[in-house]
Design a protein around this motif. Structure first.
Motif, short mmCIF file in Angstrom:
data_model
loop_
_atom_site.label_atom_id
_atom_site.label_comp_id
_atom_site.label_asym_id
_atom_site.label_seq_id
_atom_site.Cartn_x
_atom_site.Cartn_y
_atom_site.Cartn_z
N VAL A 96 0.84 -1.20 0.00
CA VAL A 96 0.00 0.00 0.00
C VAL A 96 0.88 1.26 0.00
O VAL A 96 0.62 2.22 -0.72
N ALA A 97 1.96 1.22 0.80
CA ALA A 97 2.87 2.38 0.86
C ALA A 97 3.53 2.61 -0.50
O ALA A 97 3.67 3.75 -0.96
N SER A 98 3.90 1.52 -1.19
CA SER A 98 4.54 1.68 -2.50
C SER A 98 3.60 2.27 -3.52
O SER A 98 4.02 2.97 -4.44
N GLN A 99 2.29 2.01 -3.38
CA GLN A 99 1.33 2.55 -4.33
C GLN A 99 0.89 3.97 -3.96
O GLN A 99 0.37 4.70 -4.80
N ALA A 100 1.09 4.33 -2.67
CA ALA A 100 0.69 5.68 -2.25
C ALA A 100 1.68 6.73 -2.76
O ALA A 100 1.32 7.90 -2.92
N VAL A 101 2.92 6.32 -3.03
CA VAL A 101 3.92 7.27 -3.54
C VAL A 101 3.62 7.55 -5.01
O VAL A 101 3.50 6.61 -5.80
N PRO A 102 3.52 8.81 -5.41
CA PRO A 102 3.28 9.12 -6.83
C PRO A 102 4.44 8.59 -7.68
O PRO A 102 5.61 8.83 -7.36
N LYS A 103 4.08 7.89 -8.75
CA LYS A 103 5.13 7.27 -9.59
C LYS A 103 5.98 8.33 -10.29
O LYS A 103 7.16 8.10 -10.58
N LEU A 104 5.37 9.49 -10.55
CA LEU A 104 6.12 10.57 -11.20
C LEU A 104 7.27 11.03 -10.30
O LEU A 104 8.34 11.41 -10.78
N ALA A 105 7.04 10.96 -8.96
CA ALA A 105 8.09 11.36 -8.03
C ALA A 105 9.22 10.33 -7.97
O ALA A 105 10.35 10.67 -7.63
N LEU A 106 8.89 9.08 -8.28
CA LEU A 106 9.91 8.03 -8.24
C LEU A 106 10.75 7.99 -9.52
O LEU A 106 11.86 7.45 -9.52
N ALA A 107 10.20 8.54 -10.59
CA ALA A 107 10.87 8.44 -11.89
C ALA A 107 12.31 8.97 -11.88
O ALA A 107 13.22 8.29 -12.40
N PRO A 108 12.59 10.16 -11.30
CA PRO A 108 13.99 10.62 -11.29
C PRO A 108 14.93 9.67 -10.55
O PRO A 108 16.08 9.50 -10.95
N LEU A 109 14.42 9.04 -9.49
CA LEU A 109 15.24 8.08 -8.75
C LEU A 109 15.59 6.87 -9.62
O LEU A 109 16.73 6.39 -9.63
N PHE A 110 14.60 6.40 -10.37
CA PHE A 110 14.84 5.25 -11.26
C PHE A 110 15.84 5.62 -12.36
O PHE A 110 16.60 4.77 -12.83
N MET A 111 15.81 6.88 -12.79
CA MET A 111 16.77 7.32 -13.82
C MET A 111 18.20 7.25 -13.27
O MET A 111 19.14 6.88 -13.97
N ILE A 112 18.35 7.60 -11.98
CA ILE A 112 19.68 7.53 -11.36
C ILE A 112 20.13 6.09 -11.23
O ILE A 112 21.28 5.73 -11.50
N TRP A 113 19.21 5.22 -10.84
CA TRP A 113 19.56 3.82 -10.62
C TRP A 113 19.79 3.05 -11.92
O TRP A 113 20.70 2.23 -12.01
N PHE A 114 18.90 3.27 -12.91
CA PHE A 114 18.91 2.42 -14.11
C PHE A 114 19.34 3.15 -15.38
O PHE A 114 19.31 2.55 -16.46
N GLY A 115 19.69 4.43 -15.28
CA GLY A 115 20.12 5.16 -16.46
C GLY A 115 18.95 5.73 -17.24
O GLY A 115 17.82 5.79 -16.75
N PHE A 116 19.21 6.12 -18.50
CA PHE A 116 18.18 6.80 -19.30
C PHE A 116 17.66 5.91 -20.44
O PHE A 116 17.06 6.40 -21.38
#
Length: 253
Positions: A96-116
């Motif tokens: 539930v906590a993972s779905q409560a976080v807006p995915k748009l806010a997570l996107a920059p973090l994923f870019m850092i972790w997995f590249g572009f």
């Protein structure tokens, strides 16, 4: 079926006609609201010249991979959480906590972790499409008919046999309804990922058209995304009809 399509098609034609008439009569700038004829011309040119092809292919790839990853993980987690109450109590707050976080806010973090590249978009798509399949699978497994469950128990069926022969077949309509929701959300996930980083895909093309102040191109891409989402939804509907045909026959008896 044709009769049922007449009203929606008629309404669509009327809306397009009103839109075209409004733009032509008001003289509103193409930058603000282009006429449908201008959008159609941009769309046709992009399709004929192949300009949209690589972007459609990239977005479709992210949707399919994300849906496969998120769907598989969602169904497996759903089966586990539906079967074992302790696992459901353990994982529910985190999911539930993972779905409560807006995915748009997570996107920059994923870019850092997995590249572009493609990977972060696939991860975002998987994360968004995971939840509907998880919820529908948990519900389908957990709320199976108690009389049938008792019958399997009396017959000495193991937990595995009950799952394979009763719970999954009985819960298939619910799981497929979750897939219908997931496939539409997968389109959103892929576009959200492309908004943040990437130079290919329909989401990236929307950002590029914004930078170029090319509103007809932006509308064309939105139209392509709509058609893509509706086409994928129809594929799921066809799969659902094929898979649920035995259920319908049983219900009609």
């Amino acid at each position: 079926m044709i009769r049922n399509s007449i009203l929606p098609v008629g309404l669509f034609v009327l809306m397009i006609a009103v839109w075209e008439g409004f733009v032509r009569s008001s003289g509103v700038s193409e930058l603000v609201l282009p006429a449908p004829s201008v959008i159609a011309d941009t769309l046709w040119t992009g399709l004929v010249t192949g300009y949209f092809t690589k972007h459609i292919g990239q977005t479709l790839l992210e949707i399919v991979l994300g849906l496969l990853l998120g769907g598989l993980f969602g169904v497996l987690c759903g089966i586990g959480m539906g079967e074992w109450a302790w696992l459901r109590r353990l994982l529910s707050p985190y999911i539930v906590a993972s779905q409560a976080v807006p995915k748009l806010a997570l996107a920059p973090l994923f870019m850092i972790w997995f590249g572009f590249g493609t990977t972060p978009k696939v991860v975002i798509t998987a994360l968004i499409s995971f939840f509907p399949l998880l919820e529908s699978t948990v519900t389908a497994i957990h709320y199976v008919d108690p009389l049938k469950r008792d019958l399997f128990r009396v017959l000495g069926a193991s937990r595995w046999q009950t799952l394979i022969r009763l719970k999954l077949p009985a819960g298939l309509p619910g799981i497929l309804s979750g897939l219908r929701v997931a496939v539409v959300l997968a389109v959103v996930g892929a576009v959200v990922g492309e908004f943040i980083g990437g130079n290919q895909g329909l989401g990236a093309l929307i950002i590029a058209s914004q930078g170029m102040m090319d509103t007809p191109l932006m509308f064309s891409v939105l139209l392509l995304l709509t058609v893509l989402g509706m086409a994928l939804y129809q594929v799921v509907i066809i799969v659902e009809r094929i898979k649920l045909k035995p259920y319908k026959r049983e219900k009609d008896k």
